[in-house]
Design a protein around this motif. Sequence first.
Motif, PDB file in Angstrom:
ATOM      1  N   GLN A 122      95.587  18.121-103.631  1.00 24.77           N
ATOM      2  CA  GLN A 122      95.492  18.296-105.134  1.00 24.77           C
ATOM      3  C   GLN A 122      95.108  16.889-105.699  1.00 24.77           C
ATOM      4  OE1 GLN A 122      99.703  18.134-107.131  1.00 24.77           O
ATOM      5  NE2 GLN A 122      99.007  19.750-108.562  1.00 24.77           N
ATOM      6  N   GLU A 174      96.398  14.090-102.929  1.00 22.73           N
ATOM      7  CA  GLU A 174      96.919  14.740-101.966  1.00 22.73           C
ATOM      8  C   GLU A 174      96.842  15.836-101.114  1.00 22.73           C
ATOM      9  OE1 GLU A 174     101.108  14.703-103.959  1.00 22.73           O
ATOM     10  OE2 GLU A 174     102.014  14.936-101.886  1.00 22.73           O
ATOM     11  N   ILE A 183     100.592  20.949 -97.228  1.00 19.86           N
ATOM     12  CA  ILE A 183      99.999  22.078 -96.150  1.00 19.86           C
ATOM     13  C   ILE A 183     100.758  23.208 -96.601  1.00 19.86           C
ATOM     14  CG2 ILE A 183     102.337  21.607 -95.541  1.00 19.86           C
ATOM     15  CD1 ILE A 183     101.008  21.464 -92.430  1.00 19.86           C
ATOM     16  N   ARG A 184      99.798  24.631 -95.931  1.00 15.40           N
ATOM     17  CA  ARG A 184     100.585  25.646 -95.925  1.00 15.40           C
ATOM     18  C   ARG A 184     100.417  26.502 -95.017  1.00 15.40           C
ATOM     19  NH1 ARG A 184     101.297  23.435-100.173  1.00 15.40           N
ATOM     20  NH2 ARG A 184     100.464  23.792-102.195  1.00 15.40           N
ATOM     21  N   PRO A 210     105.425  24.728 -98.266  1.00 17.70           N
ATOM     22  CA  PRO A 210     105.660  24.093 -96.867  1.00 17.70           C
ATOM     23  C   PRO A 210     106.623  24.206 -97.902  1.00 17.70           C
ATOM     24  CG  PRO A 210     104.678  22.647 -98.662  1.00 17.70           C
ATOM     25  CD  PRO A 210     104.379  24.414 -98.868  1.00 17.70           C
ATOM     26  N   MET A 211     107.697  23.876 -98.261  1.00 20.15           N
ATOM     27  CA  MET A 211     109.088  24.123 -98.814  1.00 20.15           C
ATOM     28  C   MET A 211     109.904  25.431 -97.777  1.00 20.15           C
ATOM     29  SD  MET A 211     109.413  21.480-100.270  1.00 20.15           S
ATOM     30  CE  MET A 211     110.728  21.105 -99.588  1.00 20.15           C
ATOM     31  N   ASN A 265     101.828  13.063 -96.986  1.00 20.62           N
ATOM     32  CA  ASN A 265     103.216  13.098 -96.885  1.00 20.62           C
ATOM     33  C   ASN A 265     103.612  13.093 -95.634  1.00 20.62           C
ATOM     34  OD1 ASN A 265     104.385  14.250 -99.552  1.00 20.62           O
ATOM     35  ND2 ASN A 265     102.471  15.820 -99.147  1.00 20.62           N
ATOM     36  N   ASP A 310     108.546   9.243-102.424  1.00 16.72           N
ATOM     37  CA  ASP A 310     107.810  10.423-103.370  1.00 16.72           C
ATOM     38  C   ASP A 310     108.650  10.595-104.071  1.00 16.72           C
ATOM     39  OD1 ASP A 310     106.708  12.741-104.182  1.00 16.72           O
ATOM     40  OD2 ASP A 310     106.021  13.607-101.452  1.00 16.72           O
ATOM     41  N   ASP A 311     109.550  11.350-105.051  1.00 19.10           N
ATOM     42  CA  ASP A 311     110.210  12.170-105.726  1.00 19.10           C
ATOM     43  C   ASP A 311     111.344  11.370-106.503  1.00 19.10           C
ATOM     44  OD1 ASP A 311     108.661  14.747-104.983  1.00 19.10           O
ATOM     45  OD2 ASP A 311     110.397  14.768-103.004  1.00 19.10           O
ATOM     46  N   ARG A 346     108.369  15.687-110.169  1.00 17.22           N
ATOM     47  CA  ARG A 346     108.548  16.138-111.669  1.00 17.22           C
ATOM     48  C   ARG A 346     109.446  17.125-112.761  1.00 17.22           C
ATOM     49  NH1 ARG A 346     106.672  20.030-107.630  1.00 17.22           N
ATOM     50  NH2 ARG A 346     107.869  21.816-107.910  1.00 17.22           N
ATOM     51  N   GLU A 367     103.874  12.950-111.634  1.00  7.21           N
ATOM     52  CA  GLU A 367     103.661  14.466-110.712  1.00  7.21           C
ATOM     53  C   GLU A 367     104.082  15.267-111.808  1.00  7.21           C
ATOM     54  OE1 GLU A 367     105.519  14.060-106.554  1.00  7.21           O
ATOM     55  OE2 GLU A 367     107.197  14.004-107.472  1.00  7.21           O
ATOM     56  N   GLY A 368     103.801  16.571-111.002  1.00  7.17           N
ATOM     57  CA  GLY A 368     102.846  18.305-111.888  1.00  7.17           C
ATOM     58  C   GLY A 368     103.619  17.603-113.363  1.00  7.17           C
ATOM     59  N   GLU A 400     101.630  18.966-116.299  1.00  4.65           N
ATOM     60  CA  GLU A 400     101.526  20.327-116.851  1.00  4.65           C
ATOM     61  C   GLU A 400     100.713  20.572-117.741  1.00  4.65           C
ATOM     62  OE1 GLU A 400     103.733  23.080-115.974  1.00  4.65           O
ATOM     63  OE2 GLU A 400     103.580  23.057-114.171  1.00  4.65           O
ATOM     64  N   TYR A 445      99.070  20.683-112.790  1.00  5.48           N
ATOM     65  CA  TYR A 445      98.561  21.814-112.489  1.00  5.48           C
ATOM     66  C   TYR A 445      97.180  20.886-113.867  1.00  5.48           C
ATOM     67  CZ  TYR A 445     100.860  23.602-110.193  1.00  5.48           C
ATOM     68  OH  TYR A 445     102.509  24.476-108.629  1.00  5.48           O
ATOM     69  N   PRO A 464      96.544  22.365-105.876  1.00  7.39           N
ATOM     70  CA  PRO A 464      96.374  22.053-105.413  1.00  7.39           C
ATOM     71  C   PRO A 464      95.046  22.925-103.637  1.00  7.39           C
ATOM     72  CG  PRO A 464      98.794  21.897-105.175  1.00  7.39           C
ATOM     73  CD  PRO A 464      98.142  22.538-106.325  1.00  7.39           C
TER      74      PRO A 464
HETATM   75  P1  C2E Z   1     105.685  16.213-103.304  1.00  4.34           P
HETATM   76  O1  C2E Z   1     105.027  16.031-102.501  1.00  4.34           O
HETATM   77  O2  C2E Z   1     106.149  16.243-104.649  1.00  4.34           O
HETATM   78  O3  C2E Z   1     104.366  17.599-103.353  1.00  4.34           O
HETATM   79  C1  C2E Z   1     104.022  17.636-105.077  1.00  4.34           C
HETATM   80  C2  C2E Z   1     104.250  19.569-105.266  1.00  4.34           C
HETATM   81  O4  C2E Z   1     104.016  19.359-106.593  1.00  4.34           O
HETATM   82  C3  C2E Z   1     103.313  20.177-104.087  1.00  4.34           C
HETATM   83  O5  C2E Z   1     104.134  21.094-103.967  1.00  4.34           O
HETATM   84  C4  C2E Z   1     102.170  20.055-105.480  1.00  4.34           C
HETATM   85  O6  C2E Z   1     102.023  21.913-105.073  1.00  4.34           O
HETATM   86  C5  C2E Z   1     103.683  20.879-106.359  1.00  4.34           C
HETATM   87  N1  C2E Z   1     102.856  20.871-107.391  1.00  4.34           N
HETATM   88  C6  C2E Z   1     101.831  19.526-107.956  1.00  4.34           C
HETATM   89  N2  C2E Z   1     101.783  19.278-109.965  1.00  4.34           N
HETATM   90  C7  C2E Z   1     101.952  20.614-110.226  1.00  4.34           C
HETATM   91  C8  C2E Z   1     102.200  20.792-111.386  1.00  4.34           C
HETATM   92  O7  C2E Z   1     101.549  20.297-111.955  1.00  4.34           O
HETATM   93  N3  C2E Z   1     103.842  22.479-111.697  1.00  4.34           N
HETATM   94  C9  C2E Z   1     104.206  22.381-110.609  1.00  4.34           C
HETATM   95  N4  C2E Z   1     104.904  23.286-110.593  1.00  4.34           N
HETATM   96  N5  C2E Z   1     104.112  22.086-109.219  1.00  4.34           N
HETATM   97  C10 C2E Z   1     102.874  20.998-108.921  1.00  4.34           C
HETATM   98  P2  C2E Z   1     104.239  22.367-102.793  1.00  4.34           P
HETATM   99  O8  C2E Z   1     102.408  22.127-102.520  1.00  4.34           O
HETATM  100  O9  C2E Z   1     104.547  23.435-102.439  1.00  4.34           O
HETATM  101  O10 C2E Z   1     105.020  20.966-100.924  1.00  4.34           O
HETATM  102  C11 C2E Z   1     105.834  21.161-101.713  1.00  4.34           C
HETATM  103  C12 C2E Z   1     106.648  19.433-101.232  1.00  4.34           C
HETATM  104  O11 C2E Z   1     106.665  20.336 -99.492  1.00  4.34           O
HETATM  105  C13 C2E Z   1     105.933  18.236-101.435  1.00  4.34           C
HETATM  106  O12 C2E Z   1     106.581  17.569-102.330  1.00  4.34           O
HETATM  107  C14 C2E Z   1     106.115  17.325-100.083  1.00  4.34           C
HETATM  108  O13 C2E Z   1     107.567  17.059-100.183  1.00  4.34           O
HETATM  109  C15 C2E Z   1     106.495  18.324 -98.881  1.00  4.34           C
HETATM  110  N6  C2E Z   1     104.924  18.500 -97.878  1.00  4.34           N
HETATM  111  C16 C2E Z   1     103.777  18.974 -98.436  1.00  4.34           C
HETATM  112  N7  C2E Z   1     102.744  19.107 -97.362  1.00  4.34           N
HETATM  113  C17 C2E Z   1     103.058  17.790 -96.783  1.00  4.34           C
HETATM  114  C18 C2E Z   1     102.872  17.779 -95.754  1.00  4.34           C
HETATM  115  O14 C2E Z   1     101.685  18.216 -94.797  1.00  4.34           O
HETATM  116  N8  C2E Z   1     104.197  17.515 -94.289  1.00  4.34           N
HETATM  117  C19 C2E Z   1     105.277  17.068 -95.013  1.00  4.34           C
HETATM  118  N9  C2E Z   1     106.040  16.355 -93.832  1.00  4.34           N
HETATM  119  N10 C2E Z   1     105.503  17.035 -96.185  1.00  4.34           N
HETATM  120  C20 C2E Z   1     104.483  18.364 -97.068  1.00  4.34           C
END
Ligand code: C2E
Length: 719
Positions: free
Chosen positions: A485, A499, A502-503, A514-515, A558, A620-621, A644, A677-678, A680, A699, A704
């Motif tokens: 993304q 950024e 992963i999926r 990922p969650m 991440n 993050d967050d 976000r 983050e986030g 939109e 978005y 992503p």
């Molecule tokens: P994160 O690092 O805070 O990643 C941002 C999340 O926000 C991502 O969700 C992304 O798809 C989502 N996002 C980005 N822009 C928007 C938007 O405009 N609107 C909305 N509603 N969502 C948006 P994702 O991909 O589901 O990832 C969730 C969390 O999973 C990540 O939060 C991160 O903490 C974790 N994660 C993802 N990949 C990895 C990884 O490779 N390793 C680890 N340890 N954690 C990961």
Amino acid sequence: MPLRGTQLYLEIDAGVIHDKDGRLIAVVETLRDMTLRQSAESRLRTMFESSPDPVWIIEDDRFVECNDAAVSILGYSSKGEFLNTHPSQLSPPVQPDGEDSFTKAQRMLSLAREKGLHRFEWVHTRANGANFTAEVTLSSIDLGGRQAIYCAWRDISDRKRAEEALRLYAKVFENSGEAILITDRDNRIVAVNNALVRDTGYTQEDLLGKDPRVLSSHKTPPETYRAMWAALNESGYWQGELWDLRKDGVTYPKWAAISAVSDEKGGRTNYIASFTDISDRKAAEAKIDHLAHHDALTGLFNRYNLESRLGQSLLAARRETGLMAVMFIDLDRFKVINDTLGHHVGDLLLVEVARRLGDCVRESDIVARLGGDEFVVALTSLASDMDAVTIAAKILAALGRPCTVEGKVLHTTPSIGISLFPANGDDSDTLMKNADTAMYYAKEKGRNNFQFFSPAMTAAASERMELERDMLGALAAGEYELHYQPQVCTKDGHVVGVEALIRWRHPERGLIPPMKFIPIAEETGVIEAIGSWVLEEACRQQARWREEGFGKLRMAVNLSAYQLRSPTLLTQVRAAMEANGIGPDELELEVTESAAMEDPERAIGRLKALRDMGVGLAIDDFGTGYSSLAYLKLLPIDTLKLDRAFVRDIETDENDAAISAATLALARNLGLKVVAEGVETEAQRAFLAKHDCDLLQGYLFGKPELAAVWTERWQALKR
Ligand code: C2E
Ligand code: MG
Ligand code: MG
């Protein structure tokens, strides 16, 4: 010359004179004035007679005179009854020291004659035959030229009795099995007995003059002391339990009885405290208590205690809106083992099962045996219902391992039923009943498994278990993929970096976010392997984009809490960068606030080392955890990622707007870059731009997507 009319005492000496024929011819009288001498004697006699103490005169070892007091105290009616008797005749035949009264009396009299004065104790006999002890003083006197003995005596029976009693009390005090301590009115120790010295390990010298507080331990509640003094002041008596400290530092419980002693006027003179060491009694009580509450075979709680403990835990859980789980565990095929190998072997197996159950749970959890092969485990503070799955799986594995009892290898498996608080019941009865029902589901499902009371929960749990199982092979099968993304510059909107997210492309379940699997991977440790794959893959992709002519794109990756704890993190990062020719300013690692706070000291160390390699670091967050600004300052980071959740409500929620604005101001102050983050909507972008947010991600600029999607898009832009 005496006055006319006064009385004179005259001493007359008369001598007769005869003539040669023998006839009386004259009488010669000599008169001597004796008035003065006579009055002195009469005064002495008066004193002698009226003395309240008995007095005797002894001449030639016989009583020759005595006063009225002597007569009455000895119980006679007249002096005549014993005048002219020997002292031994008014005494028992033998004195207490064993000497016969006659010899001793003679000896005492001659001592008095020799020394002029002699004092001693003597046992006399009254007229009625009763004996008493007298203190006798003999003085040698001159009675008109004859030596006599003046004998004064006093009945000291009362004093003797008091002395005797005191000696007795002292013996009681010294030899009492109870420890006794006496203090004065100021509560300073004035006496302690042998038992107290024995019980406390202190010597007399250690304690005399001290406040009894030197003996106390902090284990006695202050209220006890308050109650003690209140009772002593009110009624002069208190008894109760105190915890004291021995000289060797060991605390012990004692039963104390304390009395205040007052003088005639009611003023406090002393406090007397007696103590019994009740360690043994306490230990016995504890043992009885344990037996009453525990299962004798395994030492686990019994049904009775389970109910009360569970009740308490539920109270706490209700108060703190906590989650709990109750598990009913029944051993499969236990009856067969018991019947074929005997009760003795069965018992040993149960003991081993109890031990393994104890190892699966935390100290604060409850493990009980209801009887037979039925066990109950209550998990008292769950972070999520899914935690019960982890423990249930752990118990399945632990009890499923073969068990060697007396040389025989036994196989038994558990069937586990789980009910959840508050989802499946609010009180212990309902939770137990539902866990029991769930246990029957487990039996029906073919044993050696666990079932929740609610089928939906069981479905979620088995999904989770399947994911956990599938996750192991997924890496080798290449089922993970990274989506990217973009992060854009707020001012001009050009892409600064991406950024990596992963999926998991699961063969049956499709694309898993990922969650859904990262938390499981964290718990099982699989995240270590997944995380390092992500790092390598992200860096490889970066190298490809560079080769394809997209210039320097910063890659954000991440990191999980687990990776931050891992000692191999640094080498992993370095290897991934070197293998792909990634410069340090091209990589940024994202760490959540909570991961950094888990063990801040260590996290700071790890992050510093990464920073020294030139790698960028982002929190993050930001704003969702327990943000501690103090720590934030210590963390060697360069970027804050505004969560976000704040960005989403920037336009509608004043609070979120304020937090976002404050975060941006704070970040600027700390010299940090901010990525929102986030993002939109256009309105969100405008707000963030107004508050000088550096980078935007969301978005609005792109979801992503797989790398190929971006390559194509960017190539299209170039054309
Ligand atoms: P994160 O690092 O805070 O990643 C941002 C999340 O926000 C991502 O969700 C992304 O798809 C989502 N996002 C980005 N822009 C928007 C938007 O405009 N609107 C909305 N509603 N969502 C948006 P994702 O991909 O589901 O990832 C969730 C969390 O999973 C990540 O939060 C991160 O903490 C974790 N994660 C993802 N990949 C990895 C990884 O490779 N390793 C680890 N340890 N954690 C990961
Ligand atoms: Mg992130
Ligand atoms: Mg985030």
